[in-house]
Design a protein around this motif. Structure first.
Motif, PDB file in Angstrom:
ATOM      1  N   UNK A   1      35.738   6.231 -30.578  1.00 49.63           N
ATOM      2  CA  UNK A   1      35.421   6.751 -31.908  1.00 49.63           C
ATOM      3  C   UNK A   1      34.356   5.906 -32.604  1.00 49.63           C
ATOM      4  N   UNK A   2      33.368   5.417 -31.828  1.00 52.94           N
ATOM      5  CA  UNK A   2      32.349   4.556 -32.415  1.00 52.94           C
ATOM      6  C   UNK A   2      31.253   5.337 -33.130  1.00 52.94           C
ATOM      7  N   UNK A   3      31.176   6.649 -32.901  1.00 51.98           N
ATOM      8  CA  UNK A   3      30.112   7.454 -33.516  1.00 51.98           C
ATOM      9  C   UNK A   3      30.555   7.892 -34.904  1.00 51.98           C
ATOM     10  N   UNK A   4      30.396   7.033 -35.877  1.00 55.13           N
ATOM     11  CA  UNK A   4      30.933   7.322 -37.211  1.00 55.13           C
ATOM     12  C   UNK A   4      29.861   7.689 -38.214  1.00 55.13           C
ATOM     13  N   UNK A   5      28.646   7.163 -38.060  1.00 55.89           N
ATOM     14  CA  UNK A   5      27.564   7.497 -38.984  1.00 55.89           C
ATOM     15  C   UNK A   5      26.882   8.768 -38.502  1.00 55.89           C
ATOM     16  N   UNK A   6      27.337   9.907 -39.032  1.00 52.18           N
ATOM     17  CA  UNK A   6      26.826  11.196 -38.567  1.00 52.18           C
ATOM     18  C   UNK A   6      25.641  11.621 -39.435  1.00 52.18           C
ATOM     19  N   UNK A   7      24.468  11.612 -38.842  1.00 55.76           N
ATOM     20  CA  UNK A   7      23.255  11.978 -39.579  1.00 55.76           C
ATOM     21  C   UNK A   7      23.119  13.494 -39.646  1.00 55.76           C
ATOM     22  N   UNK A   8      23.345  14.040 -40.829  1.00 58.92           N
ATOM     23  CA  UNK A   8      23.103  15.471 -41.005  1.00 58.92           C
ATOM     24  C   UNK A   8      21.600  15.752 -41.085  1.00 58.92           C
ATOM     25  N   UNK A   9      20.805  14.751 -41.428  1.00 59.34           N
ATOM     26  CA  UNK A   9      19.345  14.808 -41.270  1.00 59.34           C
ATOM     27  C   UNK A   9      18.988  13.809 -40.169  1.00 59.34           C
ATOM     28  N   UNK A  10      18.579  14.277 -38.996  1.00 58.75           N
ATOM     29  CA  UNK A  10      18.376  13.379 -37.851  1.00 58.75           C
ATOM     30  C   UNK A  10      17.337  12.300 -38.119  1.00 58.75           C
ATOM     31  N   UNK A  11      17.561  11.152 -37.507  1.00 58.34           N
ATOM     32  CA  UNK A  11      16.646  10.028 -37.697  1.00 58.34           C
ATOM     33  C   UNK A  11      15.261  10.334 -37.126  1.00 58.34           C
ATOM     34  N   UNK A  12      15.192  11.014 -35.978  1.00 52.87           N
ATOM     35  CA  UNK A  12      13.878  11.293 -35.396  1.00 52.87           C
ATOM     36  C   UNK A  12      13.050  12.162 -36.335  1.00 52.87           C
ATOM     37  N   UNK A  13      13.714  13.062 -37.046  1.00 45.15           N
ATOM     38  CA  UNK A  13      13.030  13.936 -37.998  1.00 45.15           C
ATOM     39  C   UNK A  13      12.547  13.125 -39.202  1.00 45.15           C
ATOM     40  N   UNK A  14      13.403  12.266 -39.736  1.00 42.26           N
ATOM     41  CA  UNK A  14      13.039  11.461 -40.895  1.00 42.26           C
ATOM     42  C   UNK A  14      11.899  10.488 -40.582  1.00 42.26           C
ATOM     43  N   UNK A  15      11.834  10.021 -39.338  1.00 40.22           N
ATOM     44  CA  UNK A  15      10.764   9.088 -38.982  1.00 40.22           C
ATOM     45  C   UNK A  15       9.380   9.702 -39.127  1.00 40.22           C
ATOM     46  N   UNK A  16       9.292  11.024 -39.090  1.00 40.32           N
ATOM     47  CA  UNK A  16       8.007  11.681 -39.324  1.00 40.32           C
ATOM     48  C   UNK A  16       7.562  11.591 -40.777  1.00 40.32           C
ATOM     49  N   UNK A  17       8.496  11.256 -41.669  1.00 37.39           N
ATOM     50  CA  UNK A  17       8.190  11.201 -43.103  1.00 37.39           C
ATOM     51  C   UNK A  17       8.150   9.766 -43.632  1.00 37.39           C
ATOM     52  N   UNK A  18       7.979   8.798 -42.741  1.00 36.94           N
ATOM     53  CA  UNK A  18       7.848   7.416 -43.197  1.00 36.94           C
ATOM     54  C   UNK A  18       6.459   7.187 -43.798  1.00 36.94           C
ATOM     55  N   UNK A  19       6.388   6.201 -44.671  1.00 36.53           N
ATOM     56  CA  UNK A  19       5.119   5.844 -45.310  1.00 36.53           C
ATOM     57  C   UNK A  19       4.141   5.361 -44.244  1.00 36.53           C
ATOM     58  N   UNK A  20       2.944   5.949 -44.155  1.00 33.73           N
ATOM     59  CA  UNK A  20       1.988   5.532 -43.120  1.00 33.73           C
ATOM     60  C   UNK A  20       1.315   4.193 -43.412  1.00 33.73           C
ATOM     61  N   UNK A  21       1.504   3.673 -44.628  1.00 36.77           N
ATOM     62  CA  UNK A  21       0.829   2.423 -45.012  1.00 36.77           C
ATOM     63  C   UNK A  21       1.811   1.410 -45.599  1.00 36.77           C
ATOM     64  N   UNK A  22       2.802   0.974 -44.808  1.00 40.49           N
ATOM     65  CA  UNK A  22       3.747  -0.012 -45.348  1.00 40.49           C
ATOM     66  C   UNK A  22       3.099  -1.394 -45.420  1.00 40.49           C
ATOM     67  N   UNK A  23       3.606  -2.264 -46.281  1.00 41.44           N
ATOM     68  CA  UNK A  23       3.088  -3.636 -46.325  1.00 41.44           C
ATOM     69  C   UNK A  23       3.313  -4.348 -44.991  1.00 41.44           C
ATOM     70  N   UNK A  24       2.531  -5.387 -44.705  1.00 39.20           N
ATOM     71  CA  UNK A  24       2.706  -6.121 -43.444  1.00 39.20           C
ATOM     72  C   UNK A  24       4.155  -6.614 -43.272  1.00 39.20           C
ATOM     73  N   UNK A  25       4.648  -6.533 -42.043  1.00 35.39           N
ATOM     74  CA  UNK A  25       5.972  -7.008 -41.628  1.00 35.39           C
ATOM     75  C   UNK A  25       7.115  -6.139 -42.159  1.00 35.39           C
ATOM     76  N   UNK A  26       6.805  -5.054 -42.860  1.00 39.28           N
ATOM     77  CA  UNK A  26       7.858  -4.139 -43.307  1.00 39.28           C
ATOM     78  C   UNK A  26       8.193  -3.165 -42.181  1.00 39.28           C
ATOM     79  N   UNK A  27       9.473  -2.891 -42.008  1.00 40.24           N
ATOM     80  CA  UNK A  27       9.889  -1.862 -41.069  1.00 40.24           C
ATOM     81  C   UNK A  27       9.601  -0.491 -41.687  1.00 40.24           C
TER      82      UNK A  27
END
Length: 262
Positions: A1-27
């Motif tokens: 039962x380790x799968x507890x954080x259920x993403x109703x909005x998938x992470x791969x989808x959200x990664x397309x909406x990340x800021x294209x210009x983050x400050x240096x060393x920011x994830x």
């Protein structure tokens, strides 16, 4: 039962909406509007769009299982590959179109908004009738949404989406699409008060953002091109509809919100 954080909005989808210009060393991070708290914050895709145990179901012995989470994961894994191809302008086969249709439809019914709406409207006679009219002679379902039923419904409805006409709409330079915790817009201009909008309506339109620069649009009306460019006013209009469609969170690739909405 380790799968507890259920993403109703998938992470791969959200990664397309990340800021294209983050400050240096920011994830990589997404800008998130919290409509309830009225805040704007930066968040990693893995830390948003999830609820612990949201997709849990119980087996015949009453034990909690992750079967729905596993099935949604299979849909996501295929969709992630196909989405990259779409955004790179590559051809996708009929089987890939069907697989992506499953993902798009799942994004309508796997989110908290739909679960809450489903529970609310099916306790009211006027909405129960609306459901019956939409699904003909099917008996009214239980007000408690069966998460296992999401997989069965997704598999069936994806064939309806497959028959629709689809196109990709590209935002003009300097403008971006947003998305949300309820990212699929289903619009019927002839019946704006319906809680459940069926896909069989002749004028229905489906809007689903794929990235800040590309949006997927479907419907029964013929399309004359698979890729279209639009203008800034239309982007703002769609973003405003996505804002209204959100339950609580709006996800963006920029923190400059002034020009995003009309």
């Amino acid at each position: 039962m380790e799968k507890r954080d259920h993403h109703y909005i998938p992470q791969f989808y959200l990664r397309n909406f990340t800021d294209p210009n983050p400050p240096p060393k920011f994830k990589p991070y997404v800008w998130v509007i919290d409509l309830k708290e009225k805040t704007l914050r930066k968040r990693s895709p893995k830390n948003i769009g999830f609820i612990k145990g949201f997709n849990d179901t119980r087996d015949e012995d009453g034990n909690v299982t992750t079967i729905v989470e596993d099935k949604l994961g299979e849909i996501e894994n295929k969709a992630a590959i196909i989405l990259k191809k779409l955004l790179n302008g590559k051809y996708i086969s009929r089987s890939e179109r069907l697989a992506f249709a499953k993902f798009v439809f799942s994004m309508r019914i796997r989110v908290p908004y739909f679960k809450d709406l489903f529970s609310l409207v099916l306790t009211k006679p006027e909405y129960t009738k609306q459901f019956s009219d939409l699904f003909y002679d099917a008996p009214p379902p239980s007000p408690i949404l069966d998460m296992g039923g999401i997989i069965r419904t997704t598999n069936a409805a994806s064939y309806v989406l497959l028959r629709m006409n689809w196109c990709l709409i590209k935002a003009p330079e300097g403008k971006v699409f947003v998305t949300s915790d309820n990212p699929m817009l289903v619009i019927d201009s002839n019946n704006t008060k319906a809680a459940f909008v069926g896909f069989n309506k002749p004028d229905v339109q489906i809007i689903f953002p794929l990235s800040p620069s590309v949006l997927l649009k479907g419907g029964w009306q013929p399309n004359f091109s698979l890729l279209r460019e639009t203008n800034a006013e239309w982007v703002q209009k769609i973003n405003s509809l996505l804002l209204l469609n959100a339950q609580r969170y709006v996800y963006m690739s920029t923190g400059e919100v002034e020009d995003l909405f009309s």
